[in-house]
Scaffold this motif. Structure first.
Motif, mmCIF file in Angstrom:
data_model
loop_
_atom_site.group_PDB
_atom_site.id
_atom_site.type_symbol
_atom_site.label_atom_id
_atom_site.label_comp_id
_atom_site.label_asym_id
_atom_site.label_seq_id
_atom_site.Cartn_x
_atom_site.Cartn_y
_atom_site.Cartn_z
ATOM 1 N N LEU A 127 8.988 6.967 -14.366
ATOM 2 C CA LEU A 127 8.251 8.106 -13.812
ATOM 3 C C LEU A 127 6.772 7.791 -13.660
ATOM 4 O O LEU A 127 6.173 8.065 -12.620
ATOM 5 C CB LEU A 127 8.437 9.333 -14.710
ATOM 6 C CG LEU A 127 7.604 10.551 -14.333
ATOM 7 C CD1 LEU A 127 8.098 11.153 -13.025
ATOM 8 C CD2 LEU A 127 7.614 11.578 -15.430
ATOM 9 N N LEU A 128 6.176 7.192 -14.667
ATOM 10 C CA LEU A 128 4.743 6.891 -14.619
ATOM 11 C C LEU A 128 4.421 5.815 -13.584
ATOM 12 O O LEU A 128 3.405 5.895 -12.897
ATOM 13 C CB LEU A 128 4.240 6.486 -15.997
ATOM 14 C CG LEU A 128 4.256 7.611 -17.032
ATOM 15 C CD1 LEU A 128 3.899 7.080 -18.401
ATOM 16 C CD2 LEU A 128 3.331 8.741 -16.629
ATOM 17 N N ILE A 129 5.281 4.827 -13.455
ATOM 18 C CA ILE A 129 5.069 3.798 -12.430
ATOM 19 C C ILE A 129 5.172 4.413 -11.039
ATOM 20 O O ILE A 129 4.343 4.136 -10.157
ATOM 21 C CB ILE A 129 6.075 2.643 -12.600
ATOM 22 C CG1 ILE A 129 5.747 1.858 -13.868
ATOM 23 C CG2 ILE A 129 6.062 1.725 -11.380
ATOM 24 C CD1 ILE A 129 6.798 0.851 -14.259
ATOM 25 N N THR A 130 6.169 5.261 -10.839
ATOM 26 C CA THR A 130 6.337 5.925 -9.549
ATOM 27 C C THR A 130 5.146 6.829 -9.242
ATOM 28 O O THR A 130 4.649 6.851 -8.112
ATOM 29 C CB THR A 130 7.638 6.750 -9.547
ATOM 30 O OG1 THR A 130 8.723 5.888 -9.884
ATOM 31 C CG2 THR A 130 7.886 7.394 -8.201
ATOM 32 N N LEU A 131 4.676 7.556 -10.243
ATOM 33 C CA LEU A 131 3.504 8.416 -10.068
ATOM 34 C C LEU A 131 2.285 7.591 -9.694
ATOM 35 O O LEU A 131 1.536 7.944 -8.781
ATOM 36 C CB LEU A 131 3.239 9.212 -11.347
ATOM 37 C CG LEU A 131 1.997 10.100 -11.356
ATOM 38 C CD1 LEU A 131 2.108 11.180 -10.290
ATOM 39 C CD2 LEU A 131 1.790 10.703 -12.735
ATOM 40 N N TYR A 132 2.078 6.472 -10.378
ATOM 41 C CA TYR A 132 0.927 5.614 -10.094
ATOM 42 C C TYR A 132 0.964 5.097 -8.657
ATOM 43 O O TYR A 132 -0.027 5.170 -7.934
ATOM 44 C CB TYR A 132 0.877 4.435 -11.065
ATOM 45 C CG TYR A 132 -0.196 3.440 -10.692
ATOM 46 C CD1 TYR A 132 -1.525 3.678 -11.006
ATOM 47 C CD2 TYR A 132 0.117 2.282 -9.988
ATOM 48 C CE1 TYR A 132 -2.509 2.790 -10.636
ATOM 49 C CE2 TYR A 132 -0.864 1.393 -9.618
ATOM 50 C CZ TYR A 132 -2.176 1.646 -9.944
ATOM 51 O OH TYR A 132 -3.153 0.765 -9.573
ATOM 52 N N VAL A 133 2.110 4.588 -8.240
ATOM 53 C CA VAL A 133 2.235 4.034 -6.889
ATOM 54 C C VAL A 133 2.006 5.120 -5.848
ATOM 55 O O VAL A 133 1.299 4.909 -4.856
ATOM 56 C CB VAL A 133 3.612 3.355 -6.701
ATOM 57 C CG1 VAL A 133 3.863 2.990 -5.250
ATOM 58 C CG2 VAL A 133 3.707 2.127 -7.587
ATOM 59 N N HIS A 134 2.578 6.287 -6.072
ATOM 60 C CA HIS A 134 2.407 7.395 -5.121
ATOM 61 C C HIS A 134 0.944 7.818 -5.036
ATOM 62 O O HIS A 134 0.408 8.011 -3.941
ATOM 63 C CB HIS A 134 3.295 8.570 -5.517
ATOM 64 C CG HIS A 134 3.227 9.712 -4.563
ATOM 65 N ND1 HIS A 134 3.745 9.652 -3.297
ATOM 66 C CD2 HIS A 134 2.679 10.940 -4.694
ATOM 67 C CE1 HIS A 134 3.512 10.795 -2.676
ATOM 68 N NE2 HIS A 134 2.874 11.599 -3.507
ATOM 69 N N LEU A 135 0.299 7.972 -6.179
ATOM 70 C CA LEU A 135 -1.119 8.353 -6.185
ATOM 71 C C LEU A 135 -1.983 7.299 -5.511
ATOM 72 O O LEU A 135 -2.856 7.616 -4.699
ATOM 73 C CB LEU A 135 -1.609 8.578 -7.618
ATOM 74 C CG LEU A 135 -1.135 9.830 -8.326
ATOM 75 C CD1 LEU A 135 -1.533 9.780 -9.794
ATOM 76 C CD2 LEU A 135 -1.691 11.073 -7.670
ATOM 77 N N ASP A 136 -1.754 6.051 -5.854
ATOM 78 C CA ASP A 136 -2.590 4.962 -5.359
ATOM 79 C C ASP A 136 -2.393 4.710 -3.870
ATOM 80 O O ASP A 136 -3.342 4.408 -3.159
ATOM 81 C CB ASP A 136 -2.288 3.691 -6.153
ATOM 82 C CG ASP A 136 -3.388 2.658 -6.013
ATOM 83 O OD1 ASP A 136 -4.573 3.029 -6.134
ATOM 84 O OD2 ASP A 136 -3.056 1.481 -5.796
ATOM 85 N N GLU A 195 -4.866 5.382 -12.415
ATOM 86 C CA GLU A 195 -4.552 5.030 -13.804
ATOM 87 C C GLU A 195 -4.932 6.152 -14.761
ATOM 88 O O GLU A 195 -4.198 6.469 -15.691
ATOM 89 C CB GLU A 195 -5.280 3.741 -14.200
ATOM 90 C CG GLU A 195 -4.752 2.509 -13.514
ATOM 91 C CD GLU A 195 -5.636 1.292 -13.717
ATOM 92 O OE1 GLU A 195 -5.096 0.187 -13.698
ATOM 93 O OE2 GLU A 195 -6.858 1.450 -13.896
ATOM 94 N N LEU A 196 -6.073 6.764 -14.521
ATOM 95 C CA LEU A 196 -6.529 7.856 -15.375
ATOM 96 C C LEU A 196 -5.604 9.067 -15.284
ATOM 97 O O LEU A 196 -5.261 9.682 -16.299
ATOM 98 C CB LEU A 196 -7.957 8.246 -14.999
ATOM 99 C CG LEU A 196 -8.684 9.209 -15.907
ATOM 100 C CD1 LEU A 196 -8.793 8.627 -17.317
ATOM 101 C CD2 LEU A 196 -10.069 9.496 -15.372
ATOM 102 N N LEU A 197 -5.154 9.394 -14.088
ATOM 103 C CA LEU A 197 -4.235 10.517 -13.912
ATOM 104 C C LEU A 197 -2.881 10.232 -14.555
ATOM 105 O O LEU A 197 -2.271 11.122 -15.160
ATOM 106 C CB LEU A 197 -4.067 10.838 -12.433
ATOM 107 C CG LEU A 197 -5.283 11.474 -11.765
ATOM 108 C CD1 LEU A 197 -5.107 11.511 -10.256
ATOM 109 C CD2 LEU A 197 -5.523 12.867 -12.308
ATOM 110 N N CYS A 198 -2.406 8.993 -14.463
ATOM 111 C CA CYS A 198 -1.136 8.625 -15.106
ATOM 112 C C CYS A 198 -1.256 8.671 -16.624
ATOM 113 O O CYS A 198 -0.327 9.096 -17.311
ATOM 114 C CB CYS A 198 -0.691 7.241 -14.654
ATOM 115 S SG CYS A 198 -0.059 7.238 -12.980
ATOM 116 N N LEU A 199 -2.382 8.250 -17.151
ATOM 117 C CA LEU A 199 -2.603 8.328 -18.592
ATOM 118 C C LEU A 199 -2.598 9.776 -19.065
ATOM 119 O O LEU A 199 -1.981 10.106 -20.081
ATOM 120 C CB LEU A 199 -3.924 7.656 -18.960
ATOM 121 C CG LEU A 199 -4.312 7.658 -20.422
ATOM 122 C CD1 LEU A 199 -3.281 6.900 -21.251
ATOM 123 C CD2 LEU A 199 -5.680 7.054 -20.608
#
Length: 60
Positions: free
Chosen positions: A8-17, A42-46
């Motif tokens: 989930l966090l990897i997918t969120l990071y890729v989508h945001l970036d 990265e900050l939003l995923c954290l």
């Protein structure tokens, strides 16, 4: 961390970036001062990971 949360966090990071942040026009390329340690994505995923894991403060 479980595999589901990690995915989930990897997918969120890729989508945001790739999709969200460039579309908003956010760029720190021309901001004076020191380069940030973490990117916006990265900050939003954290923050999302801390919330999902139930971490209420940065001390934990």
């Amino acid at each position: 961390m479980s595999n589901e949360l990690n995915t989930l966090l990897i997918t969120l990071y890729v989508h945001l970036d790739d999709c969200v942040l460039p579309g908003l026009g956010w760029s720190r390329d021309h901001v004076p001062g020191r380069k940030p340690v973490l990117s916006d994505a990265e900050l939003l995923c954290l923050a999302a990971a801390q919330h999902l894991l139930g971490i209420a403060s940065e001390r934990r």
